[in-house]
Write an enzyme that holds these catalytic residues in place. Structure first.
Site, mmCIF file in Angstrom:
data_model
loop_
_atom_site.group_PDB
_atom_site.id
_atom_site.type_symbol
_atom_site.label_atom_id
_atom_site.label_comp_id
_atom_site.label_asym_id
_atom_site.label_seq_id
_atom_site.Cartn_x
_atom_site.Cartn_y
_atom_site.Cartn_z
ATOM 1 N N MET A 32 72.303 5.402 -43.252
ATOM 2 C CA MET A 32 71.757 4.295 -44.046
ATOM 3 C C MET A 32 70.229 4.274 -43.931
ATOM 4 O O MET A 32 69.590 3.275 -44.268
ATOM 5 C CB MET A 32 72.343 2.959 -43.587
ATOM 6 C CG MET A 32 73.859 2.907 -43.801
ATOM 7 S SD MET A 32 74.507 1.240 -43.939
ATOM 8 C CE MET A 32 74.055 0.553 -42.368
ATOM 9 N N GLY A 33 69.649 5.359 -43.440
ATOM 10 C CA GLY A 33 68.193 5.446 -43.367
ATOM 11 C C GLY A 33 67.621 4.703 -42.164
ATOM 12 O O GLY A 33 68.336 4.422 -41.205
ATOM 13 N N LEU A 35 65.521 6.081 -40.170
ATOM 14 C CA LEU A 35 65.966 7.163 -39.276
ATOM 15 C C LEU A 35 65.275 7.131 -37.918
ATOM 16 O O LEU A 35 64.132 6.717 -37.799
ATOM 17 C CB LEU A 35 65.698 8.515 -39.949
ATOM 18 C CG LEU A 35 66.410 8.744 -41.281
ATOM 19 C CD1 LEU A 35 66.079 10.138 -41.822
ATOM 20 C CD2 LEU A 35 67.919 8.562 -41.173
ATOM 21 N N GLU A 37 65.759 9.196 -33.685
ATOM 22 C CA GLU A 37 66.193 10.422 -33.007
ATOM 23 C C GLU A 37 67.715 10.601 -32.999
ATOM 24 O O GLU A 37 68.207 11.715 -32.942
ATOM 25 C CB GLU A 37 65.675 10.443 -31.567
ATOM 26 C CG GLU A 37 64.321 11.093 -31.416
ATOM 27 C CD GLU A 37 64.296 12.553 -31.878
ATOM 28 O OE1 GLU A 37 65.170 13.344 -31.473
ATOM 29 O OE2 GLU A 37 63.403 12.891 -32.661
ATOM 30 N N HIS A 39 69.802 9.866 -35.440
ATOM 31 C CA HIS A 39 70.126 10.532 -36.706
ATOM 32 C C HIS A 39 69.684 11.999 -36.671
ATOM 33 O O HIS A 39 70.412 12.894 -37.092
ATOM 34 C CB HIS A 39 69.396 9.853 -37.874
ATOM 35 C CG HIS A 39 69.767 8.427 -38.105
ATOM 36 N ND1 HIS A 39 68.891 7.395 -37.873
ATOM 37 C CD2 HIS A 39 70.907 7.843 -38.565
ATOM 38 C CE1 HIS A 39 69.467 6.251 -38.185
ATOM 39 N NE2 HIS A 39 70.698 6.476 -38.601
ATOM 40 N N GLY A 148 77.879 9.896 -35.121
ATOM 41 C CA GLY A 148 77.435 9.604 -33.757
ATOM 42 C C GLY A 148 78.504 8.873 -32.953
ATOM 43 O O GLY A 148 79.215 8.012 -33.475
ATOM 44 N N LYS A 150 77.909 6.730 -30.922
ATOM 45 C CA LYS A 150 77.498 5.339 -30.789
ATOM 46 C C LYS A 150 78.392 4.416 -31.611
ATOM 47 O O LYS A 150 78.727 3.318 -31.193
ATOM 48 C CB LYS A 150 76.050 5.179 -31.233
ATOM 49 C CG LYS A 150 75.545 3.853 -30.797
ATOM 50 C CD LYS A 150 74.301 3.418 -31.463
ATOM 51 C CE LYS A 150 74.336 2.023 -31.949
ATOM 52 N NZ LYS A 150 74.662 1.867 -33.328
ATOM 53 N N VAL A 177 72.345 9.069 -28.653
ATOM 54 C CA VAL A 177 70.971 9.294 -28.197
ATOM 55 C C VAL A 177 70.397 7.939 -27.783
ATOM 56 O O VAL A 177 70.555 6.936 -28.494
ATOM 57 C CB VAL A 177 70.115 9.938 -29.309
ATOM 58 C CG1 VAL A 177 68.667 10.081 -28.857
ATOM 59 C CG2 VAL A 177 70.696 11.290 -29.693
ATOM 60 N N SER A 186 69.164 2.584 -32.442
ATOM 61 C CA SER A 186 69.820 1.978 -33.596
ATOM 62 C C SER A 186 68.753 1.452 -34.538
ATOM 63 O O SER A 186 67.718 0.948 -34.073
ATOM 64 C CB SER A 186 70.707 0.815 -33.138
ATOM 65 O OG SER A 186 71.039 -0.012 -34.238
HETATM 66 P P1 AMP Z 1 73.616 4.595 -39.643
HETATM 67 O O1 AMP Z 1 72.376 5.001 -40.370
HETATM 68 O O2 AMP Z 1 73.371 3.542 -38.622
HETATM 69 O O3 AMP Z 1 74.759 4.307 -40.578
HETATM 70 O O4 AMP Z 1 74.047 5.854 -38.808
HETATM 71 C C1 AMP Z 1 74.264 7.106 -39.401
HETATM 72 C C2 AMP Z 1 74.888 8.035 -38.394
HETATM 73 O O5 AMP Z 1 74.029 8.170 -37.274
HETATM 74 C C3 AMP Z 1 76.224 7.508 -37.864
HETATM 75 O O6 AMP Z 1 77.125 8.582 -37.711
HETATM 76 C C4 AMP Z 1 75.846 6.933 -36.530
HETATM 77 O O7 AMP Z 1 76.895 6.910 -35.594
HETATM 78 C C5 AMP Z 1 74.758 7.909 -36.097
HETATM 79 N N1 AMP Z 1 73.912 7.300 -35.078
HETATM 80 C C6 AMP Z 1 73.311 6.090 -35.124
HETATM 81 N N2 AMP Z 1 72.662 5.832 -33.963
HETATM 82 C C7 AMP Z 1 72.892 6.906 -33.171
HETATM 83 C C8 AMP Z 1 72.499 7.255 -31.837
HETATM 84 N N3 AMP Z 1 71.760 6.442 -31.096
HETATM 85 N N4 AMP Z 1 72.915 8.442 -31.342
HETATM 86 C C9 AMP Z 1 73.672 9.276 -32.084
HETATM 87 N N5 AMP Z 1 74.068 9.012 -33.344
HETATM 88 C C10 AMP Z 1 73.681 7.844 -33.874
#
Ligand code: AMP
Length: 283
Positions: A32-33, A35, A37, A39, A148, A150, A177, A186
């Site tokens: 969802m952008g 971004l 580390e 991501h 992730g 997470k 991460v 996050s």
């Molecule tokens: P989001 O943009 O929050 O929807 O996340 C996109 C992808 O990045 C998802 O698969 C999340 O699980 C992953 N992600 C988000 N935060 C982390 C993190 N701290 N470490 C690893 N992957 C992450």
């Protein structure tokens, strides 16, 4: 190599069709952008595994409840593009009208998994996630997709959906991460006040405490959860939404911790809801 940006489904399809006709494997990282580390760790792994890497940035309205942060979710496209410039081949940035036309009515639901854990307080959230990821998989048709740890419930739900609906994609789940002080990265961390940001480090300390408790030979889930709750009390502003221990195959609550059991939690600091988890039996 310069980063291609596809804003329409048709443009993205043309791009991946050409890549595939060159015999390239497609790796896909949906985001969802805003971004960070976390991501980028997924993108780098996708880069290692695949000749062609597609990243999507789409703040998916379907996965936000009416009282949630859809409108104020951080949107930092220019910065995201710069971060991805050398990291992937194609960035897919559809707008909501591209993804959901006025007649849109089809949803994907992973029954029984959408209303537990995070789903309990976020009705419709996982239905929105499953629907958008199914749609993105159909558009990108990746060989491998990266998620992730997470967001472990989300990752397992997508893996379940892909298996149930025979999507020809391998789901890779990569480690969380963290910031140097342990807080899981996050996009929502940006909402935290200075005070809340400092207090939020209690979450990873509580997870460490859970792992330690199990290592000491306590396998009773209630005991482990009790220790975590106690540790979280050290942060005066932390309000626990849930703490639980689940089986990663069934997502059921477990009473006795096994090697693969996952402790997961959601904690609020003010209006900001943070989630985190850890595998309890890993050394
Ligand atoms: P989001 O943009 O929050 O929807 O996340 C996109 C992808 O990045 C998802 O698969 C999340 O699980 C992953 N992600 C988000 N935060 C982390 C993190 N701290 N470490 C690893 N992957 C992450």
């Amino acid at each position: 190599m310069s980063l291609r940006v596809a804003r329409s489904i048709a443009a993205l399809r043309r791009y991946v069709t050409a890549a595939r006709s060159r015999g390239q494997k497609i790796g896909f990282v949906p985001t969802m952008g805003a971004l960070h580390e976390g991501h980028l760790s997924l993108v780098r792994r996708a880069r290692k595994d695949n000749a062609c890497v597609v990243v999507s940035i789409f703040v998916n309205p379907l996965q936000f409840g009416p009282q949630e942060d859809y409108r104020r979710y951080p949107r930092t496209l220019a910065r995201d593009r710069t971060m991805l410039a050398d990291a992937c081949d194609c960035l897919f940035v559809p707008d909501a009208r591209q993804m959901y036309g006025p007649e849109f009515r089809t949803h994907v639901e992973v029954q029984g998994w959408s209303d537990v854990w995070c789903g309990e307080s976020r009705p419709g959230h996982f239905r929105g996630v499953a629907t958008v990821v199914a749609k993105l998989f159909n558009i990108v048709q990746p060989d491998q997709a990266y998620f992730g740890h997470k967001d472990i419930q989300q990752a397992l739900l997508i893996r379940r959906m892909s298996e149930d609906l025979s999507f020809p994609v391998k789901i890779r789940i990569l480690p969380t991460v963290r910031e140097p002080d342990g807080l899981a990265m996050s996009s929502r961390n940006a909402y935290l006040s200075h005070e809340h940001r400092q207090q939020a480090t209690v979450i990873s300390r509580a997870l460490d405490e859970a792992v330690k408790t199990v290592r000491e030979g306590n396998r009773d889930a209630e005991v482990v959860i009790g220790r975590v709750r106690q540790r979280l009390r050290q942060a005066s502003e932390a309000s626990v939404e849930y703490i639980g221990i689940m089986d990663p195959v069934t997502l059921d609550k477990v009473r006795m911790v096994e090697r693969s059991s996952i402790l997961l939690l959601a904690v609020r600091f003010g209006n900001t809801r943070l989630i985190d988890n850890c595998v309890l039996g890993e050394s």
